[in-house]
Design an enzyme around this catalytic site. Structure first.
Site, PDB file in Angstrom:
ATOM      1  CG  ASN A 126      -1.709   1.225   1.432  1.00  0.00           C
ATOM      2  OD1 ASN A 126      -1.786   2.048   0.527  1.00  0.00           O
ATOM      3  ND2 ASN A 126      -2.333   1.354   2.597  1.00  0.00           N
ATOM      4  CE  LYS A 155      -0.231   3.304   4.737  1.00  0.00           C
ATOM      5  NZ  LYS A 155      -0.175   3.439   6.169  1.00  0.00           N
ATOM      6  CG  HIS A 199      -5.880   2.065   5.138  1.00  0.00           C
ATOM      7  ND1 HIS A 199      -5.487   3.029   6.034  1.00  0.00           N
ATOM      8  CD2 HIS A 199      -4.850   1.188   5.045  1.00  0.00           C
ATOM      9  CE1 HIS A 199      -4.259   2.741   6.456  1.00  0.00           C
ATOM     10  NE2 HIS A 199      -3.854   1.619   5.875  1.00  0.00           N
ATOM     11  CD  GLU A 238      -2.966   5.615   6.695  1.00  0.00           C
ATOM     12  OE1 GLU A 238      -2.916   5.604   5.456  1.00  0.00           O
ATOM     13  OE2 GLU A 238      -2.056   5.165   7.418  1.00  0.00           O
ATOM     14  CD  GLU A 275      -3.567  -2.339   7.243  1.00  0.00           C
ATOM     15  OE1 GLU A 275      -2.462  -2.575   6.784  1.00  0.00           O
ATOM     16  OE2 GLU A 275      -4.222  -1.316   6.972  1.00  0.00           O
ATOM     17  N   GLY A 302       2.400   2.464  10.683  1.00  0.00           N
ATOM     18  CA  GLY A 302       3.396   3.526  10.553  1.00  0.00           C
ATOM     19  C   GLY A 302       4.102   3.892  11.844  1.00  0.00           C
ATOM     20  CB  SER A 334       4.928  -1.618  12.095  1.00  0.00           C
ATOM     21  OG  SER A 334       4.578  -0.255  12.304  1.00  0.00           O
TER      22      SER A 334
HETATM   23  P1  PGA Z   1       2.768   0.448   7.542  1.00  0.00           P
HETATM   24  O1  PGA Z   1       1.301   0.645   6.937  1.00  0.00           O
HETATM   25  O2  PGA Z   1       3.306  -0.851   7.017  1.00  0.00           O
HETATM   26  O3  PGA Z   1       3.541   1.634   7.062  1.00  0.00           O
HETATM   27  O4  PGA Z   1       2.619   0.415   9.035  1.00  0.00           O
HETATM   28  C1  PGA Z   1       0.444  -0.452   6.759  1.00  0.00           C
HETATM   29  C2  PGA Z   1      -0.873   0.007   6.179  1.00  0.00           C
HETATM   30  O5  PGA Z   1      -1.403   1.039   6.607  1.00  0.00           O
HETATM   31  O6  PGA Z   1      -1.424  -0.646   5.264  1.00  0.00           O
END
Ligand code: PGA
Length: 248
Positions: A9, A11, A93, A95, A162, A168, A207
């Site tokens: 992803n 983003k 997601h 976010e 997640e 992140g 992460s």
């Molecule tokens: P990350 O994000 O691996 O940077 O923690 C995962 C995600 O939000 O899909």
């Protein structure tokens, strides 16, 4: 029976210059022993799909509108993603749930739109740290699953667990915590969809890095990962793919 999946992803990151990373990934993993999916920003889907034509790597979107077309300035419809070369789309997601107020009902409508356009949805679920600390993880995840998944989900539908606090941040749940949620998700899917649940892939996300991937992939019912930051660099994402191949 479930083929493992490494999904990236991107983003709101990456540019055409990132083609070099995509090229490097394909060079180091020409025939990966697992499915590989890259979900770049919508503006990159068409060129990435063209660049990856003839390779096993698939391209996906990060969101779609719940309608197939219409007066929705700035939005992108599922058939447009498919037309640009996407095969999958990430939906719900955390976010987007946080930044755009997306509800379970909206995520479900988007998943239905995605399926109607022939896309495979990757539906994201996850608790906040506050919810985990309050002992609400499974009830939150259960409600999100019930609300976000269409009633007649295609067994190709992918679920990504997640935890919001792991995205992140460099923090990950313990392996037993991941195992608990994935076992719970599998049981819920069995209850709803019967034997079709055995085909539905459950990804862990938050992460995932080259140095923790192998231990996370050894957790029962973890069928792969949804990777954010570490999917932007071919070396890191390649190492995660290698770790996943090692579990097959
Ligand atoms: P990350 O994000 O691996 O940077 O923690 C995962 C995600 O939000 O899909």
């Amino acid at each position: 029976m479930r083929r493992k999946l490494a999904a990236g992803n991107w983003k709101m990151n990456g540019s055409r210059a990132a083609l070099a990373e995509v090229g490097a990934l394909v060079t180091t993993h020409p025939q990966p022993g697992c499915d590989v999916l890259l979900c770049p920003p919508a503006t990159h889907i068409a060129w990435m799909a063209e660049a990856l034509a003839g390779t096993p790597v698939r391209v996906g979107g990060q969101d779609c509108h719940q309608n197939a077309s219409g007066a929705h300035t700035g939005d992108i419809a599922a058939p447009m993603l498919a037309d640009a070369g996407a095969s999958h789309v990430i939906l719900g997601h955390s976010e987007r749930r946080a930044d755009h107020g997306e509800t379970d009902a909206l995520v479900r409508a988007k998943a239905e739109a995605a399926a109607a356009a022939g896309l495979i949805p990757v539906i994201c679920l996850g608790e906040t740290l506050q919810q985990r600390d309050a002992g609400e993880t499974l009830s939150v995840i259960g409600a999100q699953l019930a609300g976000s998944l269409p009633a007649s989900a295609d067994p190709r539908t992918i679920i990504a667990y997640e935890p919001v606090w792991a995205i992140g941040t460099g923090r990950t749940p313990t392996l037993p915590q991941i195992a608990e949620v994935h076992a719970f998700l599998r049981a819920e899917l069995r209850r709803r969809f019967g034997t079709a649940a055995e085909q539905m892939r459950l990804l862990y996300g938050g992460s995932v890095k080259p140095d923790n991937a192998a231990q996370i992939f050894a957790v029962p019912d973890v069928d792969g990962a949804l990777v954010g930051g570490a999917s932007l660099k071919a070396a890191d994402f390649g190492a995660i793919i290698t770790a996943l191949e090692g579990t097959v």
